[in-house]
Design a protein around this motif. Structure first.
Motif, short mmCIF file in Angstrom:
data_model
loop_
_atom_site.label_atom_id
_atom_site.label_comp_id
_atom_site.label_asym_id
_atom_site.label_seq_id
_atom_site.Cartn_x
_atom_site.Cartn_y
_atom_site.Cartn_z
N LEU A 14 0.83 -1.20 0.00
CA LEU A 14 0.00 0.00 0.00
C LEU A 14 0.86 1.25 0.00
O LEU A 14 0.40 2.33 -0.33
CB LEU A 14 -0.93 0.00 1.22
N LYS A 15 2.13 1.10 0.39
CA LYS A 15 3.07 2.23 0.36
C LYS A 15 3.82 2.18 -0.97
O LYS A 15 4.62 1.29 -1.20
CB LYS A 15 4.05 2.14 1.52
N PRO A 16 3.56 3.14 -1.86
CA PRO A 16 4.18 3.09 -3.19
C PRO A 16 5.71 3.08 -3.15
O PRO A 16 6.35 2.53 -4.04
CB PRO A 16 3.67 4.34 -3.89
N GLU A 17 6.31 3.66 -2.12
CA GLU A 17 7.78 3.68 -2.02
C GLU A 17 8.34 2.26 -1.99
O GLU A 17 9.42 2.00 -2.50
CB GLU A 17 8.23 4.43 -0.77
N LEU A 18 7.60 1.34 -1.35
CA LEU A 18 8.07 -0.02 -1.20
C LEU A 18 7.90 -0.84 -2.47
O LEU A 18 8.35 -1.97 -2.57
CB LEU A 18 7.37 -0.71 -0.03
N GLN A 19 7.25 -0.26 -3.46
CA GLN A 19 7.08 -0.91 -4.76
C GLN A 19 8.21 -0.54 -5.71
O GLN A 19 8.21 -0.97 -6.85
CB GLN A 19 5.75 -0.47 -5.39
N HIS A 20 9.16 0.27 -5.23
CA HIS A 20 10.21 0.81 -6.11
C HIS A 20 11.61 0.52 -5.56
O HIS A 20 11.80 0.33 -4.37
CB HIS A 20 10.06 2.33 -6.22
N LYS A 56 20.16 7.37 -13.60
CA LYS A 56 19.78 8.61 -12.91
C LYS A 56 19.22 8.31 -11.53
O LYS A 56 18.65 7.26 -11.30
CB LYS A 56 18.73 9.38 -13.73
N GLU A 57 19.36 9.28 -10.63
CA GLU A 57 18.74 9.15 -9.31
C GLU A 57 17.23 9.15 -9.46
O GLU A 57 16.69 9.84 -10.32
CB GLU A 57 19.16 10.31 -8.41
N GLY A 58 16.58 8.37 -8.64
CA GLY A 58 15.12 8.35 -8.68
C GLY A 58 14.56 7.00 -8.28
O GLY A 58 15.25 6.14 -7.73
N GLN A 87 15.06 7.19 -21.26
CA GLN A 87 14.30 8.36 -21.70
C GLN A 87 12.83 8.20 -21.35
O GLN A 87 12.19 9.15 -20.90
CB GLN A 87 14.49 8.59 -23.20
N LYS A 88 12.28 7.01 -21.51
CA LYS A 88 10.89 6.75 -21.13
C LYS A 88 10.72 6.91 -19.62
O LYS A 88 9.74 7.50 -19.15
CB LYS A 88 10.47 5.34 -21.54
N ILE A 89 11.66 6.38 -18.86
CA ILE A 89 11.58 6.44 -17.40
C ILE A 89 11.72 7.88 -16.92
O ILE A 89 11.00 8.31 -16.01
CB ILE A 89 12.66 5.53 -16.76
N ASN A 90 12.64 8.63 -17.52
CA ASN A 90 12.85 10.03 -17.11
C ASN A 90 11.59 10.86 -17.26
O ASN A 90 11.38 11.82 -16.52
CB ASN A 90 14.00 10.66 -17.88
N ALA A 91 10.74 10.50 -18.21
CA ALA A 91 9.49 11.25 -18.42
C ALA A 91 8.56 11.15 -17.22
O ALA A 91 7.76 12.05 -16.99
CB ALA A 91 8.79 10.75 -19.68
N VAL A 92 8.68 10.07 -16.44
CA VAL A 92 7.81 9.91 -15.26
C VAL A 92 8.54 10.11 -13.93
O VAL A 92 7.93 10.08 -12.87
CB VAL A 92 7.11 8.53 -15.26
N GLN A 93 9.86 10.34 -13.98
CA GLN A 93 10.64 10.44 -12.74
C GLN A 93 10.28 11.67 -11.89
O GLN A 93 10.16 11.56 -10.68
CB GLN A 93 12.14 10.46 -13.02
N PRO A 95 7.47 13.58 -11.53
CA PRO A 95 6.26 13.42 -10.71
C PRO A 95 6.42 12.35 -9.63
O PRO A 95 5.93 12.50 -8.52
CB PRO A 95 5.19 13.01 -11.72
N ARG A 96 7.15 11.29 -9.96
CA ARG A 96 7.38 10.21 -9.00
C ARG A 96 8.21 10.71 -7.82
O ARG A 96 7.89 10.42 -6.67
CB ARG A 96 8.12 9.08 -9.71
N LYS A 97 9.28 11.44 -8.11
CA LYS A 97 10.15 11.96 -7.06
C LYS A 97 9.39 12.89 -6.11
O LYS A 97 9.62 12.88 -4.91
CB LYS A 97 11.33 12.73 -7.65
N SER A 98 8.48 13.69 -6.65
CA SER A 98 7.77 14.65 -5.81
C SER A 98 6.67 13.99 -4.99
O SER A 98 6.27 14.53 -3.97
CB SER A 98 7.19 15.79 -6.65
N SER A 99 6.21 12.81 -5.39
CA SER A 99 5.12 12.17 -4.65
C SER A 99 5.58 11.05 -3.72
O SER A 99 4.83 10.59 -2.89
CB SER A 99 4.07 11.63 -5.61
N LEU A 100 6.83 10.60 -3.85
CA LEU A 100 7.32 9.50 -3.03
C LEU A 100 8.41 9.98 -2.06
O LEU A 100 9.21 10.83 -2.40
CB LEU A 100 7.90 8.39 -3.91
#
Length: 126
Positions: A14-20, A56-58, A87-93, A95-100
């Protein structure tokens, strides 16, 4: 790239951080990848200079990490496919960094091994 990290994420948490898998530079300037399912933790220092320059960091999902590992862990790394996937991953990094927010795991890891006491618990049942 260390594929063992995939065994330490919890894709159904349920914690998205633990899915990454979290990749960052620590206070000692080491480039680190870490994964935890809240019961187990694996931290890997990334020492490969080429990988440090292109990763990249993330936060990386298990599927992203697995894909990147597939391209990088070949006898001769497929850097073109790796870069395309990054490049595909960087496009979502962003928003991901700011929410996790990754758990501050370093604060709970004992630093003095002499003070650690181990307990054995035996549970019996019918």
């Amino acid at each position: 790239m260390n594929k063992n990290l995939l065994n330490f994420i919890d894709p159904k948490s349920l914690k998205p951080e633990l899915q990454h898998i979290y990749v960052y530079t620590d206070q000692n300037s080491d480039f680190v990848a870490v994964a935890t399912d809240s019961f187990r933790l694996l931290e890997v220092k990334i020492t490969d200079d080429q990988l440090k320059s292109i990763l990249k960091e993330g936060y990386y999902t298990g599927k992203e990490w697995q894909t990147l590992s597939k391209y990088y862990n070949k006898t001769k790394p497929d850097l073109q496919s790796f870069d395309s996937e990054m490049q595909k991953i960087n496009a979502v990094q962003e928003p991901r960094k700011s929410s996790l927010t990754y758990p501050a795991y370093k604060t709970i890891i004992p630093t003095n091994a002499e003070k650690i006491t181990s307990l054995v618990c035996i549970v019996t049942g019918k």
